[in-house]
Design a protein around this motif. Sequence first.
Motif, PDB file in Angstrom:
ATOM      1  N   GLY B 255      31.968  16.542  14.142  1.00  0.00           N
ATOM      2  CA  GLY B 255      32.464  18.112  14.180  1.00  0.00           C
ATOM      3  C   GLY B 255      31.642  19.031  13.995  1.00  0.00           C
ATOM      4  N   SER B 256      30.175  18.820  13.726  1.00  0.00           N
ATOM      5  CA  SER B 256      29.238  19.717  13.747  1.00  0.00           C
ATOM      6  C   SER B 256      28.768  20.073  15.115  1.00  0.00           C
ATOM      7  CB  SER B 256      27.944  19.430  12.792  1.00  0.00           C
ATOM      8  OG  SER B 256      27.573  18.117  13.232  1.00  0.00           O
ATOM      9  N   SER B 257      28.678  19.151  15.998  1.00  0.00           N
ATOM     10  CA  SER B 257      28.183  19.246  17.252  1.00  0.00           C
ATOM     11  C   SER B 257      29.414  19.906  18.038  1.00  0.00           C
ATOM     12  CB  SER B 257      27.741  18.046  18.192  1.00  0.00           C
ATOM     13  OG  SER B 257      28.863  16.991  18.171  1.00  0.00           O
ATOM     14  N   TYR B 258      30.750  19.697  17.698  1.00  0.00           N
ATOM     15  CA  TYR B 258      31.975  20.567  18.135  1.00  0.00           C
ATOM     16  C   TYR B 258      31.904  21.921  17.901  1.00  0.00           C
ATOM     17  CZ  TYR B 258      36.733  21.852  18.049  1.00  0.00           C
ATOM     18  OH  TYR B 258      37.951  22.555  18.388  1.00  0.00           O
ATOM     19  N   VAL B 259      31.602  22.259  16.511  1.00  0.00           N
ATOM     20  CA  VAL B 259      31.644  23.606  16.212  1.00  0.00           C
ATOM     21  C   VAL B 259      30.359  24.120  16.746  1.00  0.00           C
ATOM     22  CG1 VAL B 259      30.747  25.183  14.183  1.00  0.00           C
ATOM     23  CG2 VAL B 259      32.560  23.363  14.053  1.00  0.00           C
ATOM     24  N   GLU B 260      29.311  23.532  16.855  1.00  0.00           N
ATOM     25  CA  GLU B 260      27.861  24.115  17.686  1.00  0.00           C
ATOM     26  C   GLU B 260      28.035  24.210  19.036  1.00  0.00           C
ATOM     27  OE1 GLU B 260      24.918  21.781  15.685  1.00  0.00           O
ATOM     28  OE2 GLU B 260      25.190  23.269  13.774  1.00  0.00           O
ATOM     29  N   LYS B 261      29.191  23.746  19.756  1.00  0.00           N
ATOM     30  CA  LYS B 261      29.301  23.735  21.145  1.00  0.00           C
ATOM     31  C   LYS B 261      28.379  22.678  21.741  1.00  0.00           C
ATOM     32  CE  LYS B 261      31.826  27.903  21.138  1.00  0.00           C
ATOM     33  NZ  LYS B 261      33.291  27.184  20.790  1.00  0.00           N
ATOM     34  N   SER B 262      27.879  21.844  21.219  1.00  0.00           N
ATOM     35  CA  SER B 262      26.985  20.935  22.164  1.00  0.00           C
ATOM     36  C   SER B 262      27.767  19.570  22.132  1.00  0.00           C
ATOM     37  CB  SER B 262      25.756  20.843  21.313  1.00  0.00           C
ATOM     38  OG  SER B 262      25.708  20.334  19.853  1.00  0.00           O
ATOM     39  N   ASN B 263      28.897  19.206  21.745  1.00  0.00           N
ATOM     40  CA  ASN B 263      29.596  17.974  21.908  1.00  0.00           C
ATOM     41  C   ASN B 263      30.267  17.873  23.277  1.00  0.00           C
ATOM     42  OD1 ASN B 263      31.377  15.841  21.849  1.00  0.00           O
ATOM     43  ND2 ASN B 263      31.455  16.066  19.607  1.00  0.00           N
ATOM     44  N   PRO B 264      29.802  16.883  23.944  1.00  0.00           N
ATOM     45  CA  PRO B 264      30.219  16.632  25.459  1.00  0.00           C
ATOM     46  C   PRO B 264      31.834  16.624  25.178  1.00  0.00           C
ATOM     47  CG  PRO B 264      28.742  15.374  25.081  1.00  0.00           C
ATOM     48  CD  PRO B 264      28.594  15.952  23.699  1.00  0.00           C
ATOM     49  N   TRP B 265      32.431  15.923  24.223  1.00  0.00           N
ATOM     50  CA  TRP B 265      33.804  15.827  24.304  1.00  0.00           C
ATOM     51  C   TRP B 265      34.526  17.139  23.506  1.00  0.00           C
ATOM     52  CZ3 TRP B 265      34.981  10.240  22.384  1.00  0.00           C
ATOM     53  CH2 TRP B 265      34.794   9.438  23.734  1.00  0.00           C
ATOM     54  N   GLY B 266      33.826  18.111  23.420  1.00  0.00           N
ATOM     55  CA  GLY B 266      34.291  19.390  22.763  1.00  0.00           C
ATOM     56  C   GLY B 266      35.578  20.043  23.346  1.00  0.00           C
TER      57      GLY B 266
END
Lengths: 472, 456
Positions: B255-266
Amino acid sequence: MENEYIYDLLHKAVKEGENKGADFIEARFDDLQLTTINMTNDILKQSSSMHRKGIGVMAYYQGTPGYSFTPELNTKAVKEATYNAVGLAKSTDSRNKMKLSFERTKGIKDKVKPLIKKHPKDFEFNDKLELIKRGIAAIKENANVTSTTGVYGELYGEKFFVNSDDTEIYWVPVLVDMRMMAVIMREGQQAMSVEGFGASKGLEFFEEKETTPEKVGGNSGKYCKEQLDAVASPTGKTKTLVSPQMGGVVVHESFGHLSEADFVITGQSPIADRLGGELGSEHVTIIDEGISPYGGLYFPYDDQGVKTGRSVLVEKGILRGYLHNRGTAHKMNAETTGNARAINFMFNPICRMKNTYFEKGDLTHEEAVEKVKNGVYAIDMSGGQVQMDGNFMFNCNRGYLIENGEITKPIKNTALSGNILDLLKHVQGATKKVTLKTGYFGGCGKGDQFPLPVGFGGPEVIMDQVLIGGAK
Amino acid sequence: MEFEDLRAKVLEVADSAIKYAKDSGVPSAEAFVFNQKINNVSDNNGKIDSRLGMVQGLGIRVAVGKQVGFASCTGFELESIKQAINQAHSVAKVSLANPMFNGFVADTKTAKEGFLDPEILNLNPEELTNYLDKINQEINRDDKRIISTSIGVRIRWGGYAVGTTEGCLSSSLTTAFTAFCSSVVAETGERKTGDDFVVGRKIIDLDGIGRNAVKKAMDGLGAKKFEGTEILSSVWETRPVSSFLGVALGFLFSGSSYVEKSNPWGEKLNQQVAVEDFNAIDDGQNPEYIRTASIDTEGTPRGKTVTIEKGILKSFLFDRMYGKAADKATTGNANRGFGGPAFESTPVIMPNTIIIKNIGKNIDEQIAEIDKGILIRSEPIGLFTANQATGDFSVTCNHGFLIERGEIVYPLKSFGLAGNYFKTFNDIQQIGSDREITGDMLQSPSITFKNHTISG
């Protein structure tokens, strides 16, 4: 903490342990202060201060070791840890088939510390945050980046050591480190760069020409930007010029661990029975030392109180030695090398590296590039894995093509892999200039003791037959 | 020592730390108190090592508005704790505001505790060496191909407490038992390794560990080179596929990479990211799993989160801060202690235990359906070198076998295996029926993938 009180506790551990029947006791006190600051996308993501303080006691009974520890600095707790250590050694002795006893020696009395001009403890949190901000500003000046991360780390403290030889050693570990990371995401492409390293110095390190925040941050931005235009690396077995950074990691992870004597005496290392044998080309000389003229980690005494020196592991391709603790050195009839290291008081010392590197060659950088002719210049890595048979794989995150004897285009992230014992036979030369580094971030992870600072680096080294890119 | 004494100890330290913080004028604080007994014994080809002690410490977060500072100390000595609180406070005062910070847990809600084995508390070092003997007895020392073995048994018991100035005072306890064996074998200059291990919350039957470790190594002898480069199916045993998927999903569920917009599945929430048979749940509540606890490491009850259902991405994993930032509830995934004792780090989002649902055939049946492919029997090296943005990975397999016409024909020398993580979730050919409870962060049945590039 008063020195006399600590020495008194440690001497009590030695005396109590011997009274309980131990043949030899080592007692040490570590008092380490660690600070981490992480600023990501201009948000202060982490500002941590860790204080690790405690006493560890190693007892030997007929060559069988037992280790215990306590964070409590009082006589009762130290006695209990000592009794636990002796109890472990005695209770496991009947099963121990590989006893590693050693001769007593004349005790050492010494106090040493590195020359530090601007000790991090004398500076405020904001002074260190300012270093990060300067680095991040430099990233942004050099590239239009999507995200930035700046991290600062420091480790300093005191170490006291006492043993049954009546040795008393006091020394001061210190290191500072700063890394700058940049990411650019554009049209489905991602470019990333990480720059920076550490040194056993104070904050004066960040005033040196090559390691100012402006230089480190600027390089990070510049290298990140050039990744957008990177080309695919060649694949397959390729002649490669590895940087001091890359070569240092390869020699530490792939070869250094194989030369650790605990792996050697137990037969786990594939070079266990090859002392005096030819392992590599004439261009391969590998050194491990405690305090190096080339920089790196300041490490004057190991955690058995052995003064560290310069150990030649490989000399012109011939295997000359291993990395010992007192027990393995005695067992193998070798000199001690000062490689017994523990990450903190909660762990027993095990055979580990100090500053490990390829010794210099006779080439200039230009001559090395010319000699590669067509291949890859591998500069930096992020992550990798090795196995005890010498197989390795590292992710090269900064590299360039070498075409017709010149460094040309940046290459995309690629994997470097191979087997170090094969690769050493294909080393074709090294440059004259040697650089050693160390770090607060990352480090050695043997035996669950991660991250232990080590020194790594060397000259630039020409290696043929490096497998680039793995499967495609 | 009893479990309730352990619990009382960590709660008492957390409570006194918070009282001191309040008395010192700290506006808001969270104390994480950790107390764990460890006892390790190992036998490295006859060389015995042992370690016994109590890992104790406190990590304290202090917030001044949205400015947060963290400090930790080893031990429970009052002076050390006071110094840590003062240090965290002084850092918080000069720190920069973190706009996402949303305070500490304010209640004492807890979820179910995992299983606690009272027998682990009473094991002494001599008894641990008996377990070494049990593993050792399975190894045929007359077989001269065995160069070395490394055997170990470890026990852990203890717990942690979280106290906050806002009113949280909760704790969780654990017991853990680990045993492992690795072996090195050699024949005519060829050298192979093999290993096996068990991790659980209670004392586990060690039958087969020594035998399996040696057999795995022996099975690799006589390896032949894989010629050329081909796109093939690969069948992965449970352990290596658990590592393989764990590396990918540990990041993709964050969820942190999702919030930080670095998650490829975002951008993929509620979209198909895997084949329909693929179901993943993060389970922090199964009493048998090693990471199950009544609270996470910031005091939130641990939970159970459906992350992928019928191939559709249903949720990311969150802690309090990133959950709030994403306008979601925390999923109880605040974890600590990566690369050091838990009390030395601030919470980060990590899975509890990701469970991939059993579906169809056992591994033998999967192999039987392969005309030409590869069997992967141990974790390849290089999993962590995958490109997180593009999903491209390229790893080296040192323990693989060639499958032809439904049968394993011979072991292979080191070979490369490459693919793309995002594509590979949609290239799953079979999901097995053989998942077992292990200590791994991700536990999967065996899986067959299509379209991996294999090169010798």
